[in-house]
Design an enzyme around this catalytic site. Structure first.
Site, PDB file in Angstrom:
ATOM      1  N   HIS A  57       0.938  -1.172   0.021  1.00 52.01           N
ATOM      2  CA  HIS A  57      -0.289  -0.043   0.113  1.00 52.01           C
ATOM      3  C   HIS A  57       0.974   1.233   0.018  1.00 52.01           C
ATOM      4  O   HIS A  57       2.203   1.112   0.285  1.00 52.01           O
ATOM      5  CB  HIS A  57      -0.999   0.013   1.139  1.00 52.01           C
ATOM      6  CG  HIS A  57      -0.458  -0.068   2.464  1.00 52.01           C
ATOM      7  ND1 HIS A  57      -0.287  -1.062   3.532  1.00 52.01           N
ATOM      8  CD2 HIS A  57       0.461   1.217   3.140  1.00 52.01           C
ATOM      9  CE1 HIS A  57       0.340  -0.744   4.724  1.00 52.01           C
ATOM     10  NE2 HIS A  57       1.131   0.383   4.458  1.00 52.01           N
TER      11      HIS A  57
HETATM   12  P1  TYD Z   1      -2.477  -3.264   7.382  1.00 49.28           P
HETATM   13  O1  TYD Z   1      -2.051  -1.713   7.300  1.00 49.28           O
HETATM   14  O2  TYD Z   1      -3.003  -3.566   6.168  1.00 49.28           O
HETATM   15  O3  TYD Z   1      -0.990  -4.044   7.603  1.00 49.28           O
HETATM   16  P2  TYD Z   1       0.293  -4.135   7.115  1.00 49.28           P
HETATM   17  O4  TYD Z   1       0.540  -3.131   6.151  1.00 49.28           O
HETATM   18  O5  TYD Z   1       1.262  -4.121   8.086  1.00 49.28           O
HETATM   19  O6  TYD Z   1       0.356  -5.376   6.133  1.00 49.28           O
HETATM   20  O7  TYD Z   1      -3.291  -3.379   8.554  1.00 49.28           O
HETATM   21  C1  TYD Z   1      -3.716  -4.748   8.822  1.00 49.28           C
HETATM   22  C2  TYD Z   1      -5.032  -4.691   9.683  1.00 49.28           C
HETATM   23  O8  TYD Z   1      -4.882  -4.099  10.917  1.00 49.28           O
HETATM   24  C3  TYD Z   1      -6.047  -3.944   8.958  1.00 49.28           C
HETATM   25  O9  TYD Z   1      -7.381  -4.503   9.121  1.00 49.28           O
HETATM   26  C4  TYD Z   1      -6.191  -2.525   9.503  1.00 49.28           C
HETATM   27  C5  TYD Z   1      -5.692  -2.780  10.992  1.00 49.28           C
HETATM   28  N1  TYD Z   1      -4.859  -1.694  11.618  1.00 49.28           N
HETATM   29  C6  TYD Z   1      -5.460  -0.949  12.791  1.00 49.28           C
HETATM   30  O10 TYD Z   1      -6.620  -1.101  13.292  1.00 49.28           O
HETATM   31  N2  TYD Z   1      -4.641   0.261  13.288  1.00 49.28           N
HETATM   32  C7  TYD Z   1      -3.289   0.329  12.925  1.00 49.28           C
HETATM   33  O11 TYD Z   1      -2.929   1.232  13.241  1.00 49.28           O
HETATM   34  C8  TYD Z   1      -2.908  -0.434  11.691  1.00 49.28           C
HETATM   35  C9  TYD Z   1      -1.619  -0.136  11.100  1.00 49.28           C
HETATM   36  C10 TYD Z   1      -3.558  -1.429  11.167  1.00 49.28           C
END
Ligand code: TYD
Length: 142
Positions: A57
């Site tokens: 992302h």
């Molecule tokens: P995501 O940002 O997609 O994870 P990564 O980039 O590390 O693979 O987030 C994974 C899940 O966690 C998504 O459902 C959103 C949630 N999340 C939160 O609730 N709070 C946060 O601060 C973050 C970073 C993610």
């Protein structure tokens, strides 16, 4: 929506201070001092299964410092033109990522912990999770 035109060259490794003594090491990070933004949020990824990929992302506004608190992994930065892979494997190096940069997180070592210091609270509206949308926004095709 406008997406920042930052490039991978605007992202950099920051060497963090290390307080060393015979009992081990300690690194302290102060908001706005060792990191060029005010820290609003801290989160960490752990128990990442072997071969798993995270990230995938970009953010509209968020600034982050990513640290391998334990173990190692690779961060692939992508500004829509150039990709750059950076290995993080020491807890006293942080990778500063500006807004508008796509990142893939790969090659996690077993037991690794990916620590993130972030400039904003979590908001799903700040995410771009579709790579073609990212390219379109980055290249101003909207
Ligand atoms: P995501 O940002 O997609 O994870 P990564 O980039 O590390 O693979 O987030 C994974 C899940 O966690 C998504 O459902 C959103 C949630 N999340 C939160 O609730 N709070 C946060 O601060 C973050 C970073 C993610």
């Amino acid at each position: 929506m406008y997406l920042n035109k930052n490039t991978v060259l605007d992202c950099k490794i920051i060497e963090l201070p290390k307080i060393h003594n015979r009992d081990g090491n300690l690194t302290a990070i102060n908001s706005g001092v060792e990191v060029p933004f005010n820290i609003k949020r801290v989160y960490y990824l752990y128990d990442i299964p072997g071969g798993e990929m995270r990230g995938a992302h970009a953010h509209f506004e968020l600034e982050q410092l990513i640290i391998a608190a334990s173990g190692s992994f690779d961060v692939i930065l992508d500004d829509g033109v150039t990709k750059k892979s950076i290995t993080l494997n020491r807890p006293y190096y942080g990778l500063y990522i500006k807004p508008g940069i796509w990142r893939d997180l790969v090659n996690f070592s077993s037991g690794s912990v990916l620590l993130v210091l972030a400039s904003l609270k979590y908001s799903e509206n700040d995410y771009i999770r579709d790579y073609n949308s990212f390219l379109n926004l980055k290249n101003g095709n909207n």
